[in-house]
Design an enzyme around this catalytic site. Structure first.
Site, PDB file in Angstrom:
ATOM      1  N   LEU A 124      -0.335   7.974  31.058  1.00 56.08           N
ATOM      2  CA  LEU A 124      -1.724   8.107  30.297  1.00 56.08           C
ATOM      3  C   LEU A 124      -1.327   7.229  28.730  1.00 56.08           C
ATOM      4  O   LEU A 124      -2.511   6.332  28.095  1.00 56.08           O
ATOM      5  CB  LEU A 124      -1.809   9.693  30.056  1.00 56.08           C
ATOM      6  CG  LEU A 124      -2.840  10.024  29.050  1.00 56.08           C
ATOM      7  CD1 LEU A 124      -4.285   9.742  29.491  1.00 56.08           C
ATOM      8  CD2 LEU A 124      -2.626  11.902  29.084  1.00 56.08           C
ATOM      9  N   ARG A 269      33.998  34.081  16.457  1.00 61.34           N
ATOM     10  CA  ARG A 269      34.483  33.694  14.964  1.00 61.34           C
ATOM     11  C   ARG A 269      34.503  34.230  13.640  1.00 61.34           C
ATOM     12  O   ARG A 269      33.499  35.579  13.577  1.00 61.34           O
ATOM     13  CB  ARG A 269      32.864  32.432  14.343  1.00 61.34           C
ATOM     14  CG  ARG A 269      33.048  32.519  13.336  1.00 61.34           C
ATOM     15  CD  ARG A 269      34.109  31.185  12.911  1.00 61.34           C
ATOM     16  NE  ARG A 269      33.822  30.255  11.650  1.00 61.34           N
ATOM     17  CZ  ARG A 269      35.124  29.962  11.597  1.00 61.34           C
ATOM     18  NH1 ARG A 269      36.271  29.246  11.889  1.00 61.34           N
ATOM     19  NH2 ARG A 269      34.826  29.441  10.210  1.00 61.34           N
ATOM     20  N   GLY A 341      30.013  24.896  10.021  1.00 64.52           N
ATOM     21  CA  GLY A 341      29.911  23.740  10.052  1.00 64.52           C
ATOM     22  C   GLY A 341      30.109  23.438  11.371  1.00 64.52           C
ATOM     23  O   GLY A 341      29.460  22.211  11.563  1.00 64.52           O
ATOM     24  N   GLU A 364       3.665  16.551  26.211  1.00 62.35           N
ATOM     25  CA  GLU A 364       2.984  16.733  26.417  1.00 62.35           C
ATOM     26  C   GLU A 364       1.951  17.338  26.018  1.00 62.35           C
ATOM     27  O   GLU A 364       0.866  18.775  25.850  1.00 62.35           O
ATOM     28  CB  GLU A 364       3.131  17.816  27.888  1.00 62.35           C
ATOM     29  CG  GLU A 364       4.154  17.395  28.805  1.00 62.35           C
ATOM     30  CD  GLU A 364       3.903  17.448  30.150  1.00 62.35           C
ATOM     31  OE1 GLU A 364       3.606  19.093  30.641  1.00 62.35           O
ATOM     32  OE2 GLU A 364       5.221  17.211  30.903  1.00 62.35           O
TER      33      GLU A 364
HETATM   34  N1  COS Z   1      -9.250  21.117  32.686  1.00 66.98           N
HETATM   35  C1  COS Z   1     -10.283  20.359  32.839  1.00 66.98           C
HETATM   36  N2  COS Z   1     -11.398  19.568  31.794  1.00 66.98           N
HETATM   37  C2  COS Z   1     -11.043  19.452  31.051  1.00 66.98           C
HETATM   38  C3  COS Z   1     -10.111  20.399  30.117  1.00 66.98           C
HETATM   39  C4  COS Z   1      -9.348  20.921  31.467  1.00 66.98           C
HETATM   40  N3  COS Z   1      -8.102  21.727  30.779  1.00 66.98           N
HETATM   41  N4  COS Z   1      -9.590  19.889  29.081  1.00 66.98           N
HETATM   42  C5  COS Z   1     -11.017  18.960  28.557  1.00 66.98           C
HETATM   43  N5  COS Z   1     -11.619  18.621  29.967  1.00 66.98           N
HETATM   44  C6  COS Z   1     -12.582  18.017  29.818  1.00 66.98           C
HETATM   45  C7  COS Z   1     -14.086  18.450  28.992  1.00 66.98           C
HETATM   46  O1  COS Z   1     -14.259  19.534  29.611  1.00 66.98           O
HETATM   47  C8  COS Z   1     -14.325  17.442  29.203  1.00 66.98           C
HETATM   48  O2  COS Z   1     -15.523  17.161  30.008  1.00 66.98           O
HETATM   49  P1  COS Z   1     -17.496  17.129  30.410  1.00 66.98           P
HETATM   50  O3  COS Z   1     -17.278  15.855  29.148  1.00 66.98           O
HETATM   51  O4  COS Z   1     -18.191  16.954  31.356  1.00 66.98           O
HETATM   52  O5  COS Z   1     -17.370  17.918  28.654  1.00 66.98           O
HETATM   53  C9  COS Z   1     -14.187  15.513  28.935  1.00 66.98           C
HETATM   54  O6  COS Z   1     -12.398  16.814  29.215  1.00 66.98           O
HETATM   55  C10 COS Z   1     -13.490  15.526  27.515  1.00 66.98           C
HETATM   56  O7  COS Z   1     -12.708  16.921  27.028  1.00 66.98           O
HETATM   57  P2  COS Z   1     -13.001  16.898  25.453  1.00 66.98           P
HETATM   58  O8  COS Z   1     -14.514  17.110  24.727  1.00 66.98           O
HETATM   59  O9  COS Z   1     -12.333  17.757  24.850  1.00 66.98           O
HETATM   60  O10 COS Z   1     -11.936  15.236  25.120  1.00 66.98           O
HETATM   61  P3  COS Z   1     -11.137  15.194  23.501  1.00 66.98           P
HETATM   62  O11 COS Z   1     -11.140  13.209  23.763  1.00 66.98           O
HETATM   63  O12 COS Z   1     -12.433  15.262  22.288  1.00 66.98           O
HETATM   64  O13 COS Z   1     -10.120  15.176  23.717  1.00 66.98           O
HETATM   65  C11 COS Z   1      -7.932  16.116  24.258  1.00 66.98           C
HETATM   66  C12 COS Z   1      -9.037  16.592  24.071  1.00 66.98           C
HETATM   67  C13 COS Z   1      -7.780  16.299  22.392  1.00 66.98           C
HETATM   68  C14 COS Z   1      -7.232  17.908  23.737  1.00 66.98           C
HETATM   69  C15 COS Z   1      -6.821  15.305  24.137  1.00 66.98           C
HETATM   70  O14 COS Z   1      -7.293  13.779  24.481  1.00 66.98           O
HETATM   71  C16 COS Z   1      -5.465  16.052  25.172  1.00 66.98           C
HETATM   72  O15 COS Z   1      -5.358  16.912  25.028  1.00 66.98           O
HETATM   73  N6  COS Z   1      -4.899  15.253  23.430  1.00 66.98           N
HETATM   74  C17 COS Z   1      -3.616  15.282  24.068  1.00 66.98           C
HETATM   75  C18 COS Z   1      -2.501  13.935  25.317  1.00 66.98           C
HETATM   76  C19 COS Z   1      -1.702  14.217  25.364  1.00 66.98           C
HETATM   77  O16 COS Z   1      -1.644  15.787  26.253  1.00 66.98           O
HETATM   78  N7  COS Z   1      -0.476  13.278  25.742  1.00 66.98           N
HETATM   79  C20 COS Z   1       0.495  13.583  26.113  1.00 66.98           C
HETATM   80  C21 COS Z   1       0.548  12.373  27.225  1.00 66.98           C
HETATM   81  S1  COS Z   1       1.967  13.572  28.206  1.00 66.98           S
HETATM   82  S2  COS Z   1       3.434  13.242  27.699  1.00 66.98           S
END
Ligand code: COS
Length: 384
Positions: A124, A269, A341, A364
């Site tokens: 991702l 300790r 230490g 995550e």
């Molecule tokens: N389950 C199902 N659907 C979900 C959901 C969930 N847990 N969370 C969000 N969605 C859906 C929303 O409902 C929305 O759908 P609709 O457009 O139909 O309403 C869509 O996904 C987009 O969600 P949202 O508007 O909340 O997205 P944003 O871009 O504003 O951001 C965050 C969401 C910031 C929360 C997201 O980008 C995120 O989790 N970022 C971190 C990413 C991450 O964890 N990266 C680590 C990589 S893996 S190590």
């Protein structure tokens, strides 16, 4: 939800013994060599660790979230790199197929994942898209019966070992947000994939991350998860939601291990003529840690049970990940403090854990992203 306590207890016992007898003694070797010994990898496969979450009809153990969490409490009691080897396969790497995949996709890939023959990674994050995952730039353009994928994914756990990627890419260039993203199953040997050099990390030696570069990589259209464009971001969010409970469970396990080590050291300790465990300021650190580990454990079990009951746990999953990962960092810090230490030098392994657990607050979803998810959900619920 615990389906059969007897079978589960047997599994927990065998994981506990495996951790104590095989993994703990190998921790230093893994830290020194940056590799998990092959005999350990084989033993993990034989124990079914790669198939913990894959349903039984596909050759896995089909654990519920609560059962998985209990296994992760045990797995956490050693270097997190061991968990990482099978964690992406049972977790974020495979869950997209499991949650949203078509029957044909499940039939083809889940048995191979369950056996550990195929390692799965979750692709991702990108150089320009981390917390703002919906802004990803990797493109997948439909050409006949294939998608042509171009882009770079970053910090991809297990990329050097992966046989399969759950890839998020933009199929609709006109839609710059979440709705333009689709999820794909991409086999590693598809032409056009290059894996970068493994990243040099602060900790978790033995767990490998790297860039994955896609150049005109032709992915069969049949490999779009769920068979439908534009659903990939939601798939990724569902996968991460479950992954956050899994990571929180690991945080609990590692914190319990660090606390056990710190307690053993404090009892043995001596300073000022008595064990340092007798000093109230040391006791405060032990007690605060015990309290916080207990709170995190209860949170994880509660969120896992709710998920098993079919409740929406987006908020609870983020609460668990936020609290447990921050708690784990505080426990690591206190453990180093109790060791004094000796905690700063490498001999006792506690400085290694201190570095290893720093990642929990980042991947995550960072702590700040968890705060954002929790608050947004609260505001949304209030508006209903
Ligand atoms: N389950 C199902 N659907 C979900 C959901 C969930 N847990 N969370 C969000 N969605 C859906 C929303 O409902 C929305 O759908 P609709 O457009 O139909 O309403 C869509 O996904 C987009 O969600 P949202 O508007 O909340 O997205 P944003 O871009 O504003 O951001 C965050 C969401 C910031 C929360 C997201 O980008 C995120 O989790 N970022 C971190 C990413 C991450 O964890 N990266 C680590 C990589 S893996 S190590």
């Amino acid at each position: 939800m615990i389906r059969d306590p007897e079978t589960l207890n047997a599994l927990l016992d065998s994981v506990r013994r495996f951790v104590q007898e095989r993994l703990v003694p190998a921790e230093q070797e893994v830290a020194d060599t940056d590799e998990i010994p092959q005999d350990i990898v084989r033993a993990m496969k034989n124990m079914g660790l790669f198939g913990l979450t894959v349903p039984e009809n596909y050759g896995g153990l089909g654990l519920t979230m609560e059962e998985e969490s209990l296994v992760m409490f045990e797995m956490g009691r050693t270097s997190p790199a061991f968990r990482s080897l099978f964690g992406t396969t049972v977790g974020i790497g495979s869950q997209g197929i499991l949650i949203d995949g078509t029957t044909a996709q499940k039939d083809k890939y889940l048995p191979l994942l369950a056996s550990g023959d195929l390692i799965a990674s979750f692709a991702l994050t990108e150089p320009e898209a981390g917390s703002d995952a919906a802004s990803l730039r990797t493109t997948a353009r439909l050409e006949g019966d294939h998608y042509v994928v171009n882009g770079t994914k970053r910090f991809i756990t297990n990329a050097p070992h992966a046989g399969l990627f759950t890839l998020m890419a933009r199929t609709d260039p006109a839609n710059k947000g979440a709705g333009g993203v689709s999820a794909f199953i991409v086999e590693r040997d598809t032409p056009g994939i290059t894996i970068g050099k493994p990243d040099k990390k602060m900790g978790q030696r033995g767990a490998h991350t790297a860039d994955v570069i896609f150049e005109n990589c032709r992915v069969p259209a049949a490999n779009i998860i769920g068979g439908k464009e534009g659903m990939g971001f939601k798939t990724a969010m569902k996968v991460l939601e479950k992954g956050r409970i899994h990571i929180a469970a690991i945080c609990v396990g590692v914190a319990e291990r660090m606390l056990a080590d710190a307690l053993a050291y404090a009892v043995e300790r001596k300073q000022f003529g008595q064990p340092i465990a007798e000093f109230q300021l040391v006791q405060a650190m032990l007690a605060d840690s015990r309290m916080e580990v207990y709170a995190a454990r209860c949170m994880v079990v509660d969120a896992a049970r709710r998920r098993d009951n079919g409740e929406n746990v987006a908020t609870e999953a983020s609460c668990c990940k936020l609290f447990a990962s921050e708690m784990c960092g505080r426990v690591a810090d206190r453990a180093v403090q109790i060791f004094g230490g000796s905690g700063y030098v490498a001999d006792h392994g506690i400085e290694r854990f201190y570095r290893d657990v720093r990642l929990f607050r980042l991947y995550e979803g960072t702590s700040q992203i968890q705060q954002l998810v929790i608050a947004r959900n609260m505001i949304r619920d209030a508006a209903r």
